[in-house]
Design a protein around this motif. Structure first.
Motif, short mmCIF file in Angstrom:
data_model
loop_
_atom_site.label_atom_id
_atom_site.label_comp_id
_atom_site.label_asym_id
_atom_site.label_seq_id
_atom_site.Cartn_x
_atom_site.Cartn_y
_atom_site.Cartn_z
N ALA A 80 3.02 4.60 0.61
CA ALA A 80 3.53 3.25 0.84
C ALA A 80 3.14 2.29 -0.28
N SER A 81 1.91 2.37 -0.72
CA SER A 81 1.44 1.50 -1.80
C SER A 81 2.21 1.76 -3.08
N CYS A 82 2.47 3.02 -3.38
CA CYS A 82 3.22 3.37 -4.58
C CYS A 82 4.65 2.84 -4.50
N MET A 83 5.26 2.99 -3.33
CA MET A 83 6.62 2.50 -3.14
C MET A 83 6.70 0.99 -3.38
N LEU A 84 5.79 0.23 -2.77
CA LEU A 84 5.79 -1.22 -2.96
C LEU A 84 5.52 -1.60 -4.41
N THR A 85 4.65 -0.83 -5.07
CA THR A 85 4.31 -1.13 -6.46
C THR A 85 5.50 -0.93 -7.39
N VAL A 86 6.18 0.20 -7.27
CA VAL A 86 7.32 0.44 -8.19
C VAL A 86 8.49 -0.47 -7.86
N MET A 87 8.67 -0.81 -6.58
CA MET A 87 9.70 -1.79 -6.24
C MET A 87 9.33 -3.15 -6.83
N GLY A 88 8.04 -3.47 -6.80
CA GLY A 88 7.58 -4.72 -7.38
C GLY A 88 7.83 -4.81 -8.87
N ILE A 89 7.64 -3.71 -9.58
CA ILE A 89 7.91 -3.68 -11.03
C ILE A 89 9.37 -4.03 -11.29
N TYR A 90 10.27 -3.37 -10.55
CA TYR A 90 11.71 -3.64 -10.71
C TYR A 90 12.03 -5.08 -10.29
N ALA A 91 11.48 -5.50 -9.14
CA ALA A 91 11.78 -6.82 -8.61
C ALA A 91 11.36 -7.93 -9.57
N GLU A 92 10.20 -7.77 -10.21
CA GLU A 92 9.76 -8.78 -11.17
C GLU A 92 10.74 -8.92 -12.33
N ARG A 93 11.25 -7.79 -12.81
CA ARG A 93 12.23 -7.84 -13.91
C ARG A 93 13.52 -8.53 -13.49
N GLN A 94 13.85 -8.43 -12.20
CA GLN A 94 15.08 -9.02 -11.69
C GLN A 94 14.84 -10.40 -11.07
N THR A 95 13.62 -10.92 -11.20
CA THR A 95 13.18 -12.17 -10.57
C THR A 95 13.49 -12.21 -9.07
N ILE A 96 13.16 -11.12 -8.39
CA ILE A 96 13.28 -11.00 -6.94
C ILE A 96 11.87 -11.02 -6.38
N SER A 97 11.65 -11.81 -5.35
CA SER A 97 10.31 -11.88 -4.74
C SER A 97 10.19 -10.85 -3.62
N LEU A 98 9.15 -10.03 -3.71
CA LEU A 98 8.80 -9.10 -2.64
C LEU A 98 7.58 -9.60 -1.87
N GLU A 99 7.14 -10.80 -2.18
CA GLU A 99 5.93 -11.34 -1.56
C GLU A 99 6.05 -11.30 -0.04
N GLY A 100 5.00 -10.80 0.59
CA GLY A 100 4.97 -10.70 2.04
C GLY A 100 5.57 -9.41 2.58
N SER A 101 6.08 -8.56 1.71
CA SER A 101 6.61 -7.27 2.16
C SER A 101 5.47 -6.45 2.77
N ARG A 111 19.44 -4.15 -2.78
CA ARG A 111 18.73 -3.38 -1.77
C ARG A 111 18.82 -1.86 -1.97
N PRO A 112 20.01 -1.30 -2.21
CA PRO A 112 20.07 0.15 -2.43
C PRO A 112 19.25 0.59 -3.63
N ARG A 113 19.23 -0.21 -4.68
CA ARG A 113 18.46 0.13 -5.88
C ARG A 113 16.96 0.14 -5.56
N LEU A 114 16.50 -0.89 -4.85
CA LEU A 114 15.08 -0.95 -4.48
C LEU A 114 14.70 0.23 -3.59
N GLU A 115 15.56 0.59 -2.66
CA GLU A 115 15.28 1.71 -1.76
C GLU A 115 15.24 3.03 -2.53
N PHE A 116 16.13 3.19 -3.49
CA PHE A 116 16.14 4.39 -4.34
C PHE A 116 14.84 4.47 -5.14
N ILE A 117 14.44 3.35 -5.72
CA ILE A 117 13.20 3.31 -6.51
C ILE A 117 12.02 3.69 -5.63
N ALA A 118 11.96 3.16 -4.42
CA ALA A 118 10.85 3.46 -3.51
C ALA A 118 10.81 4.95 -3.19
#
Length: 137
Positions: free
Chosen positions: A52-73, A106-113
């Motif tokens: 779970a931690s790895c999934m949130l971390t790699v999604m966070g890497i992508y999200a930061e590049r796309q200026t998407i907030s995952l805060e509170g996930s 969303r599909p991209r983030l889920e794939f990354i996770a």
């Protein structure tokens, strides 16, 4: 090559694990269904939680590049053990992400996770049941 961690065995099936670079410590204890006291994460708990931690971390890497907030996930982690041999049979992760994440992302983030390094490192017989929910904060 330098070690990542140093693990010390203590009495009653417990360990302390020190992350060499940061000095952070994690304690482990065998689960109550396997001769332990269940007073800390078991090694298999850490494996499931690492997914779970790895999934949130790699999604966070992508999200930061796309200026998407995952805060509170959050991710709720469930682990099912198998016997003969004793091993992790399945890991269920219920991921809750902000509803503000754009639908096309969303599909991209889920794939990354689902393709994070831990997911790809687990034995293929371990069932990874990953569920995503998008909710307002």
């Amino acid at each position: 090559m330098s070690p990542t961690a140093i693990v010390t065995y203590h009495t009653r099936l417990s360990t302390s694990c020190v992350h060499v670079k940061s000095g952070q410590t994690i304690s482990t204890d065998a689960p109550t269904d396997n001769h332990g006291q269940g007073q800390a994460f078991s090694p298999t708990d850490l494996t499931a939680t690492s997914l779970a931690s790895c999934m949130l971390t790699v999604m966070g890497i992508y999200a930061e590049r796309q200026t998407i907030s995952l805060e509170g996930s959050t991710a709720q982690v469930f682990k099912k053990m198998a016997d003969h041999p004793r091993r992790i049979a399945s890991i269920i992760i219920e991921m809750t992400l902000p509803a503000s994440i754009p639908h096309p992302e969303r599909p991209r983030l889920e794939f990354i996770a689902r393709n994070c390094p831990v997911a790809k490192s687990l034995h293929p017989e371990i069932i990874q049941d990953i569920r995503f929910t998008y909710k307002e904060a």
